[in-house]
Design a protein around this motif. Structure first.
Motif, PDB file in Angstrom:
ATOM      1  N   ASP A 161       8.549  -1.000   5.721  1.00 25.50           N
ATOM      2  CA  ASP A 161       8.660  -0.114   4.295  1.00 25.50           C
ATOM      3  C   ASP A 161       9.328  -1.170   2.792  1.00 25.50           C
ATOM      4  O   ASP A 161       9.521  -1.786   3.396  1.00 25.50           O
ATOM      5  N   ARG A 217      -3.131   1.754  15.835  1.00 28.14           N
ATOM      6  CA  ARG A 217      -2.719   2.254  16.408  1.00 28.14           C
ATOM      7  C   ARG A 217      -2.205   2.510  17.948  1.00 28.14           C
ATOM      8  O   ARG A 217      -1.010   3.418  17.951  1.00 28.14           O
ATOM      9  N   TRP A 266      -5.303  -2.496   4.834  1.00 22.61           N
ATOM     10  CA  TRP A 266      -5.190  -1.098   5.044  1.00 22.61           C
ATOM     11  C   TRP A 266      -5.871  -0.489   6.131  1.00 22.61           C
ATOM     12  O   TRP A 266      -5.289   0.618   7.335  1.00 22.61           O
ATOM     13  N   THR A 319       6.054  -0.152  13.721  1.00 22.11           N
ATOM     14  CA  THR A 319       5.871   1.181  12.861  1.00 22.11           C
ATOM     15  C   THR A 319       5.593  -0.058  11.137  1.00 22.11           C
ATOM     16  O   THR A 319       5.927  -1.425  11.244  1.00 22.11           O
ATOM     17  N   LEU A 320       5.380  -0.127   9.781  1.00 23.16           N
ATOM     18  CA  LEU A 320       5.161  -0.624   9.055  1.00 23.16           C
ATOM     19  C   LEU A 320       6.371  -0.443   8.818  1.00 23.16           C
ATOM     20  O   LEU A 320       7.179   0.253   8.194  1.00 23.16           O
ATOM     21  N   THR A 346       0.559  -0.915   0.190  1.00 24.12           N
ATOM     22  CA  THR A 346       0.077   0.171   0.356  1.00 24.12           C
ATOM     23  C   THR A 346       0.766   1.387  -0.117  1.00 24.12           C
ATOM     24  O   THR A 346       2.097   1.553   0.539  1.00 24.12           O
ATOM     25  N   THR A 348       1.445   5.581   1.485  1.00 24.86           N
ATOM     26  CA  THR A 348       1.151   6.119   2.785  1.00 24.86           C
ATOM     27  C   THR A 348       1.133   7.667   1.961  1.00 24.86           C
ATOM     28  O   THR A 348       0.848   8.081   0.903  1.00 24.86           O
ATOM     29  N   THR A 349       0.254   8.373   2.835  1.00 21.81           N
ATOM     30  CA  THR A 349      -0.387   9.767   1.746  1.00 21.81           C
ATOM     31  C   THR A 349       1.063  10.138   1.921  1.00 21.81           C
ATOM     32  O   THR A 349       0.856  11.333   1.391  1.00 21.81           O
ATOM     33  N   ASP A 350       1.864  10.080   2.616  1.00 23.88           N
ATOM     34  CA  ASP A 350       3.228  11.318   2.776  1.00 23.88           C
ATOM     35  C   ASP A 350       4.047  10.102   1.095  1.00 23.88           C
ATOM     36  O   ASP A 350       5.331  10.477   1.048  1.00 23.88           O
TER      37      ASP A 350
END
Length: 220
Positions: free
Chosen positions: A54, A42, A33, A51-52, A20, A22-24
Motif C-alpha cells: 500500500d 490470488r 491490476w 500482499t499488495l 491503483t 482497491t474497492t475498500d
C-alpha cells in the motif's frame, strides 16, 4: 509482484510504481491490476504470503533507502471512472500521499517524480501542486498529447511547455533522434524512453544522449 518497472540513468536508482485504488479505498502498487482477477494469481500470492504494497509501505521504502527514487504513475487511481470523476479521485490520492510523506519526512518529496498527462481533460498536474508537496514532474508523452511529438517543432513546443511549468523529466515510447534529444536537453529536460530490455538498444539510446531507460529487469 509485477508492481514495479525500473529505469536507469542520472546516477540514481529508480523504480516506477503504478498506483491503483482497491474497492475498500486503499491506494496500492499494482502494475497490472487485471492480473489479480485470476484465481491462480490470488492463489500464488496466498501461498507465498504476499500482499499488495500500500501507499504507506511504498513511502516507507523511500524512507529506509535514501538512495532510491520513485516514479509514480497514478492513472490507475481513476481507471474506470469518467473524466468528471477523475480529478476528485486524484485529489484524494494527493491528500493521502501528503499526509503520509509529511508524517514521515517531507524531504522524501525530493525523490518522488509524478507522471503527468499532457492533456486538457484533467487537472492532475495542477491539483498535485495544490494538494501535495510534489515538486518533480514527468511529462508522459503517450496520452492525448497537447503537442503530438511527431516532428522537431513539436519537440520544441513540448520543451517550452515543460520549461514554463518546471517539468524536468519527459518519458516517451516513440522513436527519438539525437537531434530531438538535444532539443529537449536545451530546455533542461531529462529524456527517458520505454520499455527496452535489449542491451544493444539500450546502449544505442545512451549513445544519442538519452538520460534514462525504462526496463522490465532489475539490476540493483
Amino acid at each position: 509482484m509485477e508492481a514495479f518497472d525500473y529505469f536507469y540513468g542520472l546516477g540514481q536508482r529508480f523504480f516506477e510504481a503504478d498506483i491503483t485504488v482497491t474497492t475498500d479505498g486503499f491506494f496500492v502498487a499494482a502494475h497490472d491490476w487485471s492480473q489479480f482477477s485470476l484465481d491462480e494469481k490470488r492463489t500464488e500470492m496466498a501461498e507465498q504470503g504476499l500482499t499488495l504494497l500500500d501507499l504507506s509501505a511504498l513511502i516507507d521504502l523511500l524512507y529506509e533507502h535514501d538512495d532510491v527514487w520513485l516514479d509514480l504513475d497514478i492513472l490507475g487511481v481513476a481507471k474506470g471512472y469518467n473524466v468528471a470523476e477523475s480529478d476528485p479521485l486524484y485529489i484524494e490520492f494527493y491528500k493521502k500521499l501528503d499526509e503520509i510523506v509529511t508524517g514521515k519526512d517531507v524531504s522524501i518529496y525530493d525523490r518522488i517524480i509524478l507522471e503527468i498527462l499532457p492533456t486538457d481533460k484533467t487537472l492532475m498536474f495542477e491539483n498535485a501542486k495544490a494538494y501535495s508537496g510534489m515538486k518533480n514532474f514527468m511529462y508522459a508523452e503517450y496520452y492525448d498529447s497537447r503537442y503530438p511529438m511527431i516532428n522537431d517543432e513539436a519537440f520544441r513546443n513540448v520543451g517550452e511547455y515543460c520549461q514554463k511549468n518546471s517539468v524536468k523529466y519527459l518519458s516517451i515510447d516513440k522513436p527519438i533522434t539525437e537531434k530531438q534529444v538535444d532539443i529537449l536537453h536545451s530546455y533542461g529536460i531529462y529524456v527517458m524512453v520505454f520499455t527496452y530490455n535489449d542491451p544493444e538498444k539500450m546502449y544505442a539510446f545512451y549513445d544519442i544522449g538519452v538520460d534514462c531507460i525504462f526496463t522490465d529487469f532489475c539490476f540493483m
